[in-house]
Motif scaffolding. Structure first.
Motif, PDB file in Angstrom:
ATOM      1  N   THR A 258       0.881  -1.188   0.152  1.00 52.55           N
ATOM      2  CA  THR A 258       0.096   0.142   0.083  1.00 52.55           C
ATOM      3  C   THR A 258       0.939   1.387   0.053  1.00 52.55           C
ATOM      4  OG1 THR A 258      -1.565  -1.222   1.166  1.00 52.55           O
ATOM      5  CG2 THR A 258      -1.987   1.090   1.227  1.00 52.55           C
ATOM      6  N   MET A 259       0.611   2.384  -0.948  1.00 54.68           N
ATOM      7  CA  MET A 259       1.456   3.339  -1.060  1.00 54.68           C
ATOM      8  C   MET A 259       0.643   4.524  -0.410  1.00 54.68           C
ATOM      9  SD  MET A 259       3.349   2.115  -3.271  1.00 54.68           S
ATOM     10  CE  MET A 259       4.397   3.530  -4.098  1.00 54.68           C
ATOM     11  N   THR A 260       1.497   5.519  -0.061  1.00 51.32           N
ATOM     12  CA  THR A 260       1.128   6.788   0.478  1.00 51.32           C
ATOM     13  C   THR A 260       1.086   7.637  -0.415  1.00 51.32           C
ATOM     14  OG1 THR A 260       3.563   7.430   0.690  1.00 51.32           O
ATOM     15  CG2 THR A 260       2.573   6.342   2.941  1.00 51.32           C
ATOM     16  N   ASN A 261       0.642   9.204  -0.138  1.00 50.37           N
ATOM     17  CA  ASN A 261       0.642   9.956  -1.047  1.00 50.37           C
ATOM     18  C   ASN A 261       1.934  10.428  -1.701  1.00 50.37           C
ATOM     19  OD1 ASN A 261      -2.306  10.654  -0.567  1.00 50.37           O
ATOM     20  ND2 ASN A 261      -1.488  12.293   1.251  1.00 50.37           N
ATOM     21  N   GLY A 262       1.797  10.893  -2.941  1.00 44.98           N
ATOM     22  CA  GLY A 262       3.143  11.421  -3.753  1.00 44.98           C
ATOM     23  C   GLY A 262       3.885  12.614  -3.117  1.00 44.98           C
TER      24      GLY A 262
ATOM     25  N   PRO B 261      -2.511   8.421  -3.554  1.00 44.28           N
ATOM     26  CA  PRO B 261      -1.738   7.114  -3.492  1.00 44.28           C
ATOM     27  C   PRO B 261      -2.226   6.468  -4.969  1.00 44.28           C
ATOM     28  CG  PRO B 261      -2.651   7.252  -1.388  1.00 44.28           C
ATOM     29  CD  PRO B 261      -3.276   8.499  -2.025  1.00 44.28           C
ATOM     30  N   PHE B 262      -3.272   6.421  -5.328  1.00 47.38           N
ATOM     31  CA  PHE B 262      -3.654   5.728  -6.738  1.00 47.38           C
ATOM     32  C   PHE B 262      -2.774   6.271  -7.922  1.00 47.38           C
ATOM     33  CE2 PHE B 262      -6.670   9.126  -7.465  1.00 47.38           C
ATOM     34  CZ  PHE B 262      -6.701   9.366  -8.940  1.00 47.38           C
ATOM     35  N   GLN B 263      -2.464   7.515  -7.737  1.00 48.93           N
ATOM     36  CA  GLN B 263      -1.551   8.084  -8.993  1.00 48.93           C
ATOM     37  C   GLN B 263      -0.365   7.326  -8.743  1.00 48.93           C
ATOM     38  OE1 GLN B 263      -1.759  12.385  -9.443  1.00 48.93           O
ATOM     39  NE2 GLN B 263      -3.834  12.127  -9.842  1.00 48.93           N
ATOM     40  N   VAL B 264       0.311   7.408  -7.540  1.00 50.45           N
ATOM     41  CA  VAL B 264       1.722   6.934  -7.420  1.00 50.45           C
ATOM     42  C   VAL B 264       1.591   5.484  -7.733  1.00 50.45           C
ATOM     43  CG1 VAL B 264       3.540   6.581  -5.762  1.00 50.45           C
ATOM     44  CG2 VAL B 264       2.038   8.192  -5.315  1.00 50.45           C
ATOM     45  N   VAL B 265       0.652   4.743  -7.379  1.00 54.53           N
ATOM     46  CA  VAL B 265       0.456   3.176  -7.880  1.00 54.53           C
ATOM     47  C   VAL B 265       0.591   3.000  -9.351  1.00 54.53           C
ATOM     48  CG1 VAL B 265      -1.268   1.191  -7.696  1.00 54.53           C
ATOM     49  CG2 VAL B 265      -0.701   2.499  -5.698  1.00 54.53           C
ATOM     50  N   ASN B 266      -0.370   4.045 -10.122  1.00 54.41           N
ATOM     51  CA  ASN B 266      -0.228   3.708 -11.447  1.00 54.41           C
ATOM     52  C   ASN B 266       1.097   3.979 -11.976  1.00 54.41           C
ATOM     53  OD1 ASN B 266      -3.108   3.265 -11.424  1.00 54.41           O
ATOM     54  ND2 ASN B 266      -3.771   5.138 -11.835  1.00 54.41           N
TER      55      ASN B 266
ATOM     56  N   PRO C  81      -2.708  -2.688  -9.970  1.00 53.33           N
ATOM     57  CA  PRO C  81      -3.243  -1.942  -8.803  1.00 53.33           C
ATOM     58  C   PRO C  81      -4.486  -2.662  -8.434  1.00 53.33           C
ATOM     59  CG  PRO C  81      -3.817  -0.991 -10.929  1.00 53.33           C
ATOM     60  CD  PRO C  81      -3.145  -2.136 -11.482  1.00 53.33           C
ATOM     61  N   CYS C  82      -4.826  -2.441  -6.816  1.00 49.17           N
ATOM     62  CA  CYS C  82      -5.964  -3.016  -6.421  1.00 49.17           C
ATOM     63  C   CYS C  82      -6.307  -2.131  -5.168  1.00 49.17           C
ATOM     64  CB  CYS C  82      -5.680  -4.264  -5.862  1.00 49.17           C
ATOM     65  SG  CYS C  82      -4.543  -4.718  -4.687  1.00 49.17           S
ATOM     66  N   GLY C  83      -7.440  -2.383  -4.733  1.00 50.09           N
ATOM     67  CA  GLY C  83      -7.850  -1.793  -3.280  1.00 50.09           C
ATOM     68  C   GLY C  83      -8.862  -0.452  -3.776  1.00 50.09           C
ATOM     69  N   ALA C  84      -9.811  -0.409  -2.865  1.00 51.19           N
ATOM     70  CA  ALA C  84     -11.051   0.392  -3.228  1.00 51.19           C
ATOM     71  C   ALA C  84     -10.492   1.861  -3.878  1.00 51.19           C
ATOM     72  CB  ALA C  84     -11.606   0.781  -1.864  1.00 51.19           C
ATOM     73  N   ASN C  85      -9.430   2.339  -3.217  1.00 51.64           N
ATOM     74  CA  ASN C  85      -9.072   3.621  -3.898  1.00 51.64           C
ATOM     75  C   ASN C  85      -7.830   3.402  -4.819  1.00 51.64           C
ATOM     76  OD1 ASN C  85     -11.129   4.885  -2.339  1.00 51.64           O
ATOM     77  ND2 ASN C  85      -9.532   4.736  -0.582  1.00 51.64           N
TER      78      ASN C  85
ATOM     79  N   THR D 100      -3.113   0.501  -3.676  1.00 48.75           N
ATOM     80  CA  THR D 100      -2.289  -0.706  -3.337  1.00 48.75           C
ATOM     81  C   THR D 100      -1.887  -1.444  -4.816  1.00 48.75           C
ATOM     82  OG1 THR D 100      -3.636  -0.977  -1.521  1.00 48.75           O
ATOM     83  CG2 THR D 100      -2.393  -3.037  -2.199  1.00 48.75           C
ATOM     84  N   VAL D 101      -0.405  -1.806  -4.753  1.00 49.82           N
ATOM     85  CA  VAL D 101       0.122  -2.647  -5.685  1.00 49.82           C
ATOM     86  C   VAL D 101      -0.178  -4.326  -5.182  1.00 49.82           C
ATOM     87  CG1 VAL D 101       2.255  -3.568  -6.735  1.00 49.82           C
ATOM     88  CG2 VAL D 101       1.785  -0.980  -6.165  1.00 49.82           C
TER      89      VAL D 101
END
Ligand SMILES: Cc1ncc(COP(=O)(O)O)c(C=O)c1O
Length: 417
Positions: free
Chosen positions: A350-354, A360-365, A380-384, A387-388
């Motif tokens: 799970t990632m934090t803010n950039g 976080p979803f932008q960092v994951v992408n 990617p996964c997770g409701a928002n 998460t990788v």
């Protein structure tokens, strides 16, 4: 790969834990193609089973005149699923298996209420979509969805040493208890749960959650349906994730790794639930043209035997320990990573803010694309989308696991700068 290194990769071939694209680039596959290729892509035993079957019977009439391949599959399945889940309805994909489970639950209990969980993913066809919680999937079709489903919170296990897990477990179970005794809503026939939420972000509940659900169901004759479509066939270190808690559901939905690459799913049920289906008056009330497809069944039977021979659950437990250890070491103290969690070879980062406050979803992408350019496939996964998801073939070598983690660390470093 597209000339600018962006999505998507056009797949040409795959073998073991590797995928090759149409330009000849090789990737380590940390997705197992949605968790399907548990024994690796294009395993020779599965290819041989498919070729052999194609030469004798390409298509059959599964629910009217069963093929030998269908009988072999059902024998193989009953050898690995927990007793007494000895009866099966076959489908083509995971959603089919969930639909059949919900129908069976209704026939058995004659109660239309369903408890499902926030973050749960059960597929995108009619009844299954009704139990999938994410708004992005539901909202475009909301007028078609049943309002008989109550979504309750899914408790999550934490690393904290305080009693947070116990509180979250008690809160979740007490909400279930309350809904079960609610006199104003439709009585609950089924609780539908993933033992570990997979697409919802690799969320592991505290120990005792599944056992608690089982006990609550037993008290009121509600059926427990475990959706083991992602967690099944060894991925979490047991054949089925419900076995970590010694729980046997009334119904279990399986798919994905069942065949390692052919569309096939199954709804397993107890003899009592199976007996609730009426005798066919000539035309079955639940069937489909390709039900029990002979090639899928032949590959499925062969895949189950292969997973037994390769001791896939044990490998997932060992490989998962190594993976988790390497990931935790790579990201300990990293401001980019919030948490590494999971069980066996079902792992989430799970990632934090950039750095500039991006969600976080932008960092994951960005991580997913950066990893792809370096030769690693992740999702990617997770409701928002925070998460990788890391779900490699369970047969991935230690060297490939370690190399994949190194690539992921480089990709995250690029994504946050
Ligand atoms: C837990 C779970 N249930 C159901 C499904 C739906 O399966 P399918 O996409 O094969 O319909 C999925 C797919 O990812 C899943 O992870």
């Amino acid at each position: 790969m597209a000339p600018d290194g962006s999505f998507p990769v056009f797949w040409e071939s795959a073998y073991g834990s590797n995928v090759w694209d149409v330009d000849g680039n090789r990737y380590i596959d940390f997705t197992a193609a949605f968790g399907v290729a548990a024994c690796g892509h294009r395993h020779p035993a599965l290819v041989e089973a498919a070729c052999h079957q194609i030469h004798s019977l390409l298509h059959g009439m599964g629910d009217v005149h069963p093929s030998r391949a269908k009988v072999d599959l059902l024998d193989a399945l009953t050898a690995v699923v927990p007793r007494p889940l000895g009866h099966a309805i076959l489908g083509q994909n995971g959603s089919d298996a969930v639909e059949a489970a919900l129908k069976a639950a209704y026939l058995h209990t004659k109660r239309s209420g369903i408890i499902a969980f926030v973050g749960g993913y059960h597929g995108l066809s009619g009844f299954a979509l009704g139990c999938t919680s994410a708004g992005k999937f539901r909202e475009p079709f909301s007028p078609y969805l049943t309002d008989n489903v109550t979504f309750l919170s899914f408790p999550r296990r934490t690393c904290a040493r305080d009693n947070h897990d116990e509180m979250s477990l008690n809160r979740a179970l007490s909400a279930v208890r309350q809904r079960l005794s609610d006199k104003y809503l439709p009585p609950v026939g089924a609780i539908l749960v993933e033992p570990i939420q997979a697409r919802g972000g690799i969320v592991v509940p505290p120990d005792g959650f599944l056992r608690g659900l089982r006990e609550l169901c037993d008290g009121v004759r509600t059926v427990l349906i475990c959706d083991e479509i992602f967690t099944g066939f060894g991925r979490t270190g047991e054949w089925f994730a419900c076995q970590h808690e010694g729980v046997i559901p009334d119904l279990m939905a399986v798919g994905k790794a069942l065949t390692g690459g052919f569309p096939l799913s199954a709804t397993l049920m107890t003899p009592e639930v199976a007996a609730s289906w009426p005798k066919s008056p000539g035309e079955a009330i639940h069937t489909s043209t390709f039900l029990g497809h002979p090639v899928a069944c032949a590959v499925g039977a062969s895949s189950i035997k292969l997973m037994q021979t390769l001791a896939i659950p044990l490998r997932a437990a060992r490989g998962g320990d190594r993976l988790m250890q390497r990931l935790r070491r790579a990201f300990s103290g990293s401001p980019a990573v919030n948490e590494v969690r999971g069980r066996g070879m079902l792992v989430g980062v799970t990632m934090t803010n950039g750095r500039y406050g991006e969600p976080p979803f932008q960092v994951v992408n960005r991580t997913v694309t950066a990893a792809m350019r370096r030769g690693l496939l992740i999702l990617p996964c997770g409701a928002n989308g925070d998460t990788v998801s890391i779900t490699p073939p369970i047969t991935t070598s230690e060297a490939q696991l370690d190399h994949g983690v190194e690539i992921l660390a480089d990709a995250i470093a690029e994504a946050v700068t």
